[in-house]
Design an enzyme around this catalytic site. Structure first.
Site, PDB file in Angstrom:
ATOM      1  CG  ASP A 188     -35.000  43.795  59.977  1.00  0.00           C
ATOM      2  OD1 ASP A 188     -35.297  43.076  60.942  1.00  0.00           O
ATOM      3  OD2 ASP A 188     -35.278  43.503  58.802  1.00  0.00           O
ATOM      4  CG  HIS A 321     -43.542  41.696  60.994  1.00  0.00           C
ATOM      5  ND1 HIS A 321     -43.809  40.606  60.173  1.00  0.00           N
ATOM      6  CD2 HIS A 321     -42.188  41.836  60.990  1.00  0.00           C
ATOM      7  CE1 HIS A 321     -42.662  40.136  59.689  1.00  0.00           C
ATOM      8  NE2 HIS A 321     -41.660  40.856  60.171  1.00  0.00           N
TER       9      HIS A 321
HETATM   10 FE1  N7H Z   1     -39.675  40.516  59.647  1.00  0.00          FE
HETATM   11  N1  N7H Z   1     -40.311  45.253  59.049  1.00  0.00           N
HETATM   12  O1  N7H Z   1     -39.628  46.189  58.772  1.00  0.00           O
HETATM   13  O2  N7H Z   1     -41.476  45.428  59.326  1.00  0.00           O
HETATM   14  N2  N7H Z   1     -39.197  42.149  60.784  1.00  0.00           N
HETATM   15  N3  N7H Z   1     -39.870  41.698  58.014  1.00  0.00           N
HETATM   16  N4  N7H Z   1     -39.984  38.845  58.500  1.00  0.00           N
HETATM   17  N5  N7H Z   1     -39.344  39.313  61.236  1.00  0.00           N
HETATM   18  C1  N7H Z   1     -38.762  42.113  62.073  1.00  0.00           C
HETATM   19  O3  N7H Z   1     -36.834  42.036  65.716  1.00  0.00           O
HETATM   20  C2  N7H Z   1     -39.882  43.070  57.973  1.00  0.00           C
HETATM   21  C3  N7H Z   1     -40.169  38.824  57.155  1.00  0.00           C
HETATM   22  C4  N7H Z   1     -39.493  37.930  61.280  1.00  0.00           C
HETATM   23  O4  N7H Z   1     -38.187  37.708  67.451  1.00  0.00           O
HETATM   24  C5  N7H Z   1     -38.547  43.457  62.536  1.00  0.00           C
HETATM   25  O5  N7H Z   1     -35.043  42.043  64.450  1.00  0.00           O
HETATM   26  C6  N7H Z   1     -40.057  43.496  56.597  1.00  0.00           C
HETATM   27  C7  N7H Z   1     -40.447  37.470  56.705  1.00  0.00           C
HETATM   28  C8  N7H Z   1     -39.114  37.422  62.583  1.00  0.00           C
HETATM   29  O6  N7H Z   1     -39.491  39.382  67.927  1.00  0.00           O
HETATM   30  C9  N7H Z   1     -38.851  44.286  61.493  1.00  0.00           C
HETATM   31  C10 N7H Z   1     -40.124  42.346  55.840  1.00  0.00           C
HETATM   32  C11 N7H Z   1     -40.423  36.682  57.840  1.00  0.00           C
HETATM   33  C12 N7H Z   1     -38.739  38.533  63.325  1.00  0.00           C
HETATM   34  C13 N7H Z   1     -39.281  43.469  60.377  1.00  0.00           C
HETATM   35  C14 N7H Z   1     -40.010  41.230  56.738  1.00  0.00           C
HETATM   36  C15 N7H Z   1     -40.108  37.564  58.949  1.00  0.00           C
HETATM   37  C16 N7H Z   1     -38.894  39.690  62.457  1.00  0.00           C
HETATM   38  C17 N7H Z   1     -38.085  43.872  63.934  1.00  0.00           C
HETATM   39  C18 N7H Z   1     -40.295  42.169  54.362  1.00  0.00           C
HETATM   40  C19 N7H Z   1     -40.661  35.209  58.000  1.00  0.00           C
HETATM   41  C20 N7H Z   1     -38.260  38.534  64.767  1.00  0.00           C
HETATM   42  C21 N7H Z   1     -36.588  43.754  64.088  1.00  0.00           C
HETATM   43  C22 N7H Z   1     -40.007  43.071  53.471  1.00  0.00           C
HETATM   44  C23 N7H Z   1     -41.565  34.533  57.326  1.00  0.00           C
HETATM   45  C24 N7H Z   1     -39.435  38.666  65.698  1.00  0.00           C
HETATM   46  C25 N7H Z   1     -36.124  42.527  64.808  1.00  0.00           C
HETATM   47  C26 N7H Z   1     -38.990  38.581  67.143  1.00  0.00           C
HETATM   48  C27 N7H Z   1     -38.606  40.979  62.852  1.00  0.00           C
HETATM   49  C28 N7H Z   1     -39.788  43.910  59.132  1.00  0.00           C
HETATM   50  C29 N7H Z   1     -40.082  39.924  56.330  1.00  0.00           C
HETATM   51  C30 N7H Z   1     -39.945  37.141  60.253  1.00  0.00           C
HETATM   52  C31 N7H Z   1     -38.735  45.815  61.594  1.00  0.00           C
HETATM   53  C32 N7H Z   1     -40.154  44.886  56.057  1.00  0.00           C
HETATM   54  C33 N7H Z   1     -40.718  37.031  55.267  1.00  0.00           C
HETATM   55  C34 N7H Z   1     -39.112  35.968  63.028  1.00  0.00           C
END
Ligand code: N7H
Length: 465
Positions: A188, A321
């Site tokens: 992440d 996601h």
């Molecule tokens: Fe997410 N995951 O492990 O699946 N997220 N996220 N997120 N997320 C991202 O690109 C995760 C949550 C965003 O620019 C990665 O840095 C989990 C909320 C955004 O390409 C992974 C949870 C919100 C991005 C996860 C969670 C977001 C992003 C890839 C909750 C907003 C950037 C790593 C437990 C409402 C997208 C990375 C881009 C990336 C996960 C929550 C948003 C692995 C497990 C609540 C904007």
């Protein structure tokens, strides 16, 4: 332009952390004393230059050690962030409106729009939190020392205490090779936008946004104390990791040449849009590429276009996601392009809770709470966190302009009023029309709050006495 020396360091630089303790508090009746004591707190708050300087020192220290073939000495780190909810502002007598309705109402009032099930919420977030201290550090001792100093200033533990601590939670970077990975196992913290005028260098593929997307800037329609501040959306998100893993195990993507284990790993990657290593499926569509995942020069350099075609999910499902939460050029390929710059946020979360135990893995059942202390910064909750959650992740029709009417839910964070009703398409690249039913939500919101993170100048001139 905003004077970044007054902007809190967590927003633009990010505070270095192995551990982080978040303390939610309410302000007592002696508001005058609280405001006077705040003057002594201001020097403890980490500003942007301080956070950037610490980052540079730690990087230099590591580099020198590597050159000399030794282990780097551990530099003590501690950083402090302070933010207030609308309830807190009101208590302080700061009643002019930010103009952002979700912030003004508080997150509890917003829960139905987010599709949260409030019966899962922790009581603390139902009772009107006033403010939050976030203490980031290299070890619990240094964090506790800083907290003790802060509590001392507010007289905590004495009859004159001006704040009442209502909830405390500590997050920690996961151990060993899981460092930087959240609890489902995915790397992440890869993709955050660069902020124009602040981030001098950008990684390939990293989009930049004007400072006004993240920070309040001079605006005569907004209170002057907002300048240099930012909204902080905090969410306590539990993750049902053994249950998620069990689903992957039982529903592998079936393709010629893939073992069931590989099919399960592939399913996880297609739901997130990245492999566990961080490699984006848009660049590594068929198998993980750990070198790509670890390389900041390459791991964010993709647009979801194949040629100029944004209508394909061969490489990355529309509902993955990362595609749902930042569609990159996806909407620009439409006949009427829709800009997504206002929806960009800066994410600064940390995992909490222990590693999955053998018993939990064996029973495919969560026995101890774990998840993500999600927080993100933006100048508008309406356009930032809230928009992404409600208009994108929860919206089966998003991303728009695709050859199918309903890509489906974001399998990671998408929420439906009936949590067993979620579906998405495009998961199996060779059978994209088939819809996959998700039996449950593996990320469960236990609530949160919307906060405002003031500049140190606003703290001095408006918040403190
Ligand atoms: Fe997410 N995951 O492990 O699946 N997220 N996220 N997120 N997320 C991202 O690109 C995760 C949550 C965003 O620019 C990665 O840095 C989990 C909320 C955004 O390409 C992974 C949870 C919100 C991005 C996860 C969670 C977001 C992003 C890839 C909750 C907003 C950037 C790593 C437990 C409402 C997208 C990375 C881009 C990336 C996960 C929550 C948003 C692995 C497990 C609540 C904007």
């Amino acid at each position: 332009p905003v004077d970044v020396t007054t902007v809190q360091g967590d927003i633009l630089s990010g505070l270095l952390k192995k551990l982080e303790t978040t303390v939610f508090f309410q302000i007592g009746d002696d508001v005058q004393s609280f405001r006077k004591q705040l003057t002594q707190i201001i020097p403890l708050i980490t500003t942007t230059p301080q956070a950037a300087e610490r980052r540079a020192q730690v990087a230099k220290n590591k580099q020198e050690a590597a050159q000399q073939g030794r282990k780097a000495d551990l530099l003590p780190i501690v950083g402090v962030t302070l933010a207030f909810s609308k309830f807190g502002l009101t208590k302080l007598g700061i009643t002019d409106s930010t103009g952002d309705s979700p912030f003004e109402q508080g997150q509890l009032a917003d829960a139905p729009s987010l599709a949260d099930d409030v019966s899962n919420w922790l009581d603390v977030f139902k009772n009107g939190v006033h403010g939050v201290f976030i203490i980031a550090g290299d070890c619990q001792d240094n964090i506790d020392q800083q907290l003790t100093q802060i509590e001392g200033i507010f007289g905590v533990g004495t009859a004159q205490a001006t704040i009442n601590e209502v909830f405390r939670v500590t997050g920690n970077v996961r151990p060993d090779d899981q460092k930087g990975h959240e609890h489902f196992g995915f790397l992440d913290g890869i993709s955050n936008p660069a902020v124009t005028d602040f981030d001098k260098t950008r990684f390939p593929g990293q989009e930049s946004v004007p400072a006004s997307v993240i920070l309040f800037v001079e605006d005569e329609t907004k209170p002057s104390w907002t300048v240099g501040g930012s909204f902080l959306a905090f969410r306590y998100l539990s993750q049902l990791v053994p249950e998620f893993n069990d689903f992957l195990k039982k529903n592998p993507i079936v393709l010629p040449g893939l073992s069931p284990e590989q099919g399960s790993e592939f399913l996880g990657a297609r739901l997130v849009g990245r492999w566990k290593s961080g490699a984006p499926v848009d660049l590594a569509p068929l198998q993980d590429d750990p070198a790509l995942g670890a390389d900041p020069q390459r791991n964010n350099n993709f647009r979801y276009d194949i040629g100029d075609d944004f209508t394909s999910q061969d490489r990355c499902p529309f509902a993955a996601h990362v595609r749902k939460t930042n569609p990159r050029n996806d909407l620009e390929g439409m006949a009427n392009p829709i800009p997504t710059t206002p929806q960009r946020i800066i994410r600064r979360g940390i995992p909490f809770g222990p590693e999955v135990s053998d018993a939990e893995a064996a029973q495919a059942k969560t026995l101890t709470d774990r998840g993500l202390l999600f927080r993100c910064y933006q100048s508008s909750i309406s356009n930032g966190f809230r928009f992404i959650q409600t208009n994108w992740a929860n919206n089966t029709g998003f991303p728009f302009g695709k050859p199918i009417p309903a890509p489906g839910f974001d399998a990671i964070i998408g929420q439906a009023s009936d949590p067993t009703s979620r579906t998405l398409t495009g998961v199996n690249p060779q059978d994209q029309g088939t819809s996959l039913s998700l039996p449950t939500q593996w990320v469960v919101s236990k609530g949160g709050e919307y906060f405002f993170t003031p500049s140190t100048v606003a703290l001095r001139d408006t918040f403190a006495l």
